[in-house]
Design an enzyme around this catalytic site. Structure first.
Site, PDB file in Angstrom:
ATOM      1  N   GLU A  57      72.068  47.595  59.382  1.00  0.00           N
ATOM      2  CA  GLU A  57      73.345  48.125  59.882  1.00  0.00           C
ATOM      3  C   GLU A  57      73.549  47.772  61.348  1.00  0.00           C
ATOM      4  O   GLU A  57      74.663  47.458  61.781  1.00  0.00           O
ATOM      5  CB  GLU A  57      73.395  49.662  59.799  1.00  0.00           C
ATOM      6  N   GLU A 300      44.311  41.646  39.547  1.00  0.00           N
ATOM      7  CA  GLU A 300      44.114  40.421  38.764  1.00  0.00           C
ATOM      8  C   GLU A 300      42.816  40.466  37.953  1.00  0.00           C
ATOM      9  O   GLU A 300      42.167  39.447  37.763  1.00  0.00           O
ATOM     10  CB  GLU A 300      44.133  39.211  39.706  1.00  0.00           C
TER      11      GLU A 300
HETATM   12  N1  LIG Z   1      41.737  35.470  32.000  1.00  0.00           N
HETATM   13  C1  LIG Z   1      41.980  36.233  33.011  1.00  0.00           C
HETATM   14  O1  LIG Z   1      43.115  36.520  33.304  1.00  0.00           O
HETATM   15  C2  LIG Z   1      40.858  36.813  33.822  1.00  0.00           C
HETATM   16  C3  LIG Z   1      41.158  37.503  34.994  1.00  0.00           C
HETATM   17  C4  LIG Z   1      40.120  38.032  35.740  1.00  0.00           C
HETATM   18  C5  LIG Z   1      38.818  37.895  35.298  1.00  0.00           C
HETATM   19  N2  LIG Z   1      38.561  37.226  34.161  1.00  0.00           N
HETATM   20  C6  LIG Z   1      37.185  37.077  33.701  1.00  0.00           C
HETATM   21  O2  LIG Z   1      36.580  38.346  33.665  1.00  0.00           O
HETATM   22  C7  LIG Z   1      35.178  38.199  33.885  1.00  0.00           C
HETATM   23  C8  LIG Z   1      34.712  39.273  34.839  1.00  0.00           C
HETATM   24  O3  LIG Z   1      35.071  40.498  34.311  1.00  0.00           O
HETATM   25  P1  LIG Z   1      34.206  41.796  34.534  1.00  0.00           P
HETATM   26  O4  LIG Z   1      34.786  42.814  33.653  1.00  0.00           O
HETATM   27  O5  LIG Z   1      32.773  41.436  34.428  1.00  0.00           O
HETATM   28  O6  LIG Z   1      34.448  42.076  36.058  1.00  0.00           O
HETATM   29  P2  LIG Z   1      35.565  42.806  36.934  1.00  0.00           P
HETATM   30  O7  LIG Z   1      36.393  43.735  36.154  1.00  0.00           O
HETATM   31  O8  LIG Z   1      36.222  41.795  37.780  1.00  0.00           O
HETATM   32  O9  LIG Z   1      34.593  43.617  37.884  1.00  0.00           O
HETATM   33  C9  LIG Z   1      34.006  44.764  37.400  1.00  0.00           C
HETATM   34  C10 LIG Z   1      33.005  45.288  38.354  1.00  0.00           C
HETATM   35  O10 LIG Z   1      33.672  45.877  39.464  1.00  0.00           O
HETATM   36  C11 LIG Z   1      32.844  46.897  39.967  1.00  0.00           C
HETATM   37  N3  LIG Z   1      33.574  48.133  40.132  1.00  0.00           N
HETATM   38  C12 LIG Z   1      33.502  48.937  41.208  1.00  0.00           C
HETATM   39  N4  LIG Z   1      34.223  50.027  41.052  1.00  0.00           N
HETATM   40  C13 LIG Z   1      34.783  49.944  39.839  1.00  0.00           C
HETATM   41  C14 LIG Z   1      35.598  50.815  39.104  1.00  0.00           C
HETATM   42  N5  LIG Z   1      36.032  51.969  39.598  1.00  0.00           N
HETATM   43  N6  LIG Z   1      35.964  50.433  37.887  1.00  0.00           N
HETATM   44  C15 LIG Z   1      35.562  49.274  37.363  1.00  0.00           C
HETATM   45  N7  LIG Z   1      34.776  48.403  38.006  1.00  0.00           N
HETATM   46  C16 LIG Z   1      34.372  48.747  39.251  1.00  0.00           C
HETATM   47  C17 LIG Z   1      31.751  47.123  38.941  1.00  0.00           C
HETATM   48  O11 LIG Z   1      30.568  46.559  39.429  1.00  0.00           O
HETATM   49  P3  LIG Z   1      29.603  47.502  40.236  1.00  0.00           P
HETATM   50  O12 LIG Z   1      29.273  48.649  39.329  1.00  0.00           O
HETATM   51  O13 LIG Z   1      28.466  46.675  40.633  1.00  0.00           O
HETATM   52  O14 LIG Z   1      30.436  47.956  41.379  1.00  0.00           O
HETATM   53  C18 LIG Z   1      32.201  46.356  37.750  1.00  0.00           C
HETATM   54  O15 LIG Z   1      31.147  45.842  37.006  1.00  0.00           O
HETATM   55  C19 LIG Z   1      34.971  36.830  34.422  1.00  0.00           C
HETATM   56  O16 LIG Z   1      34.336  36.068  33.464  1.00  0.00           O
HETATM   57  C20 LIG Z   1      36.362  36.312  34.666  1.00  0.00           C
HETATM   58  O17 LIG Z   1      36.449  34.945  34.410  1.00  0.00           O
HETATM   59  C21 LIG Z   1      39.549  36.680  33.420  1.00  0.00           C
HETATM   60 ZN   LIG Z   2      67.945  52.492  60.199  1.00  0.00          ZN
END
Ligand SMILES: NC(=O)c1ccc[n+]([C@@H]2O[C@H](COP(=O)([O-])OP(=O)(O)OC[C@H]3O[C@@H](n4cnc5c(N)ncnc54)[C@H](OP(=O)(O)O)[C@@H]3O)[C@@H](O)[C@H]2O)c1
Ligand SMILES: [Zn+2]
Length: 368
Positions: A57, A300
């Site tokens: 504005e 992501e």
């Molecule tokens: N196609 C796609 O769009 C896509 C996208 C992303 C990933 N991916 C694939 O997914 C795979 C990895 O997945 P992921 O499930 O192993 O890993 P992630 O979801 O990326 O990470 C999970 C980790 O985050 C930590 N974390 C900390 N606080 C958390 C909470 N409150 N809730 C959940 N996790 C928490 C935990 O490890 P700690 O307990 O050690 O903290 C948990 O093991 C990879 O292979 C990747 O390529 C694919």
């Molecule tokens: Zn304003």
């Protein structure tokens, strides 16, 4: 609402398209546009560029100068009445002698919420509210959620095959969607203040989480990783590449040595009291990000993090890119890990808001 005929001005529409030119750079402020008319002629117009700079504005009023007296103002959001960094706009509008103000929507900020309109009316200005309200609301949806709840707007991004898999049974996941879909996902990053992933994804893929090309460091989305045990390698690309800052969210009492190694490469390590599962408490993390004035976060993955997000019922929007390929396999993972729901009535219910083709893939948007 009917479209204005081609030969008739639609100042609110113009104000909205001006507002959008800010391209999300106003965060944590809303994007706002304004058009000032007198005698059927535009005598001033503008948009809020970024926080700390003049409000829309005020830009329009300054352009118009004395001609603002008796003029009509269209503004996409209720003028502010609180003294922020730039002073209340309502006082500027009143002082300029504007006769009538059209406002697309009331400011959802509880500190404004109609008080600006009341100021204008008290000064004898005619106020009209609601023109193109839905478009205006859409433009400031991140701001609206943040200003009402203190939490950032949370977008969950998925990339899956047509049968809903994010990897093969053997773990191959790059790439499921097309280059066009990935570029579109990049554009999504540009609109958000932060990008969030789980430690598992960083360890498995070492993504750069690269942000906006050609944008100065201060406007790069913050990279956030949840990592309860500081398993992250200090050499991870997301900690090192580009100008964007990285936050490693972890739990209290974590290993000091690991912490310093991450801090040595510039990461900000933030500790939260662990949740019941010994992990980073997601709602608290989001509250912390909100208190740092980040109004939108793009998640992501991966599946473990998304599963936890589902369990906590967090999220405002899902954007799913679907590739026309079938991976199959009973053990190939889907985007949401964890336990899921036991029975269908407990499923997390969304509604579709948009479907679009992006190259050979589909982009589906769902909202709560
Ligand atoms: N196609 C796609 O769009 C896509 C996208 C992303 C990933 N991916 C694939 O997914 C795979 C990895 O997945 P992921 O499930 O192993 O890993 P992630 O979801 O990326 O990470 C999970 C980790 O985050 C930590 N974390 C900390 N606080 C958390 C909470 N409150 N809730 C959940 N996790 C928490 C935990 O490890 P700690 O307990 O050690 O903290 C948990 O093991 C990879 O292979 C990747 O390529 C694919
Ligand atoms: Zn304003």
């Amino acid at each position: 609402m009917a479209e204005a005929a081609d030969n008739q001005p639609d100042p609110m529409r113009r104000a909205l398209s001006l507002a959008a030119r800010a391209d999300f750079a106003t965060s944590p402020n809303p994007m706002v546009g304004a058009v000032l008319m007198n005698g059927g002629e535009i005598i001033g117009e503008g948009f809020h560029h970024r926080a700390g700079e003049p409000h829309a504005e005020v830009i329009a009023l300054e352009q118009a100068g004395e001609r603002a007296r008796g003029a009509e103002l269209w503004v996409t959001l209720e003028p502010c009445c609180t003294t922020g960094r730039t002073g209340p706009c309502t006082q500027r509008v009143i002082a300029a002698g504007v006769a009538r103000v059209h406002v697309a929507m009331v400011d959802p900020n509880p500190a404004v919420d109609g008080a600006g309109l009341a100021d204008l009316r008290r000064a004898g200005i005619e106020v009209v509210v609601g023109e193109r309200r839905e478009e205006a609301a859409r433009l400031i949806e991140f701001y609206s959620v943040w200003v009402r709840t203190g939490l950032p707007f949370l977008t969950l991004k998925l990339a899956t095959s047509l049968d809903g898999k994010v990897a093969t049974a053997g773990g191959d996941s790059q790439w499921i969607t097309s280059a066009e879909a990935r570029a579109d996902g990049h554009r999504l990053r540009h609109t958000h203040d932060a990008i969030m992933v789980g430690a598992g994804t960083v360890i498995a893929d070492d993504p750069e989480l690269s942000a906006r090309p050609g944008v100065e460091a201060a406007r790069q989305p913050l990279r956030v990783v949840v990592d309860s045990h500081l398993r992250l390698d200090p050499g991870a690309r997301m900690l090192r590449s580009g100008d964007a800052k990285a936050v490693v969210a972890t739990v209290t009492g974590v290993d000091g040595e690991r912490r310093s190694r991450l801090e040595d490469v510039g990461a900000e390590v933030v500790e939260f009291p662990a949740d019941g599962a010994g992990r980073v408490p997601l709602r608290q993390l989001l509250g912390w990000l909100g208190s740092r004035k980040l109004i939108s976060v793009l998640v992501e993955g991966g599946p473990t993090l998304l599963g936890a997000i589902q369990a906590d019922g967090l999220g405002n929007r899902v954007i799913a890119y679907l590739a026309p390929i079938i991976i199959g396999g009973a053990s190939a993972p889907g985007p949401f890990g964890g336990d899921g729901v036991a029975r269908l009535p407990q499923a997390w219910r969304w509604h579709w808001t948009e479907a679009a083709m992006v190259g050979p893939d589909l982009r589906l948007t769902a909202e709560l």
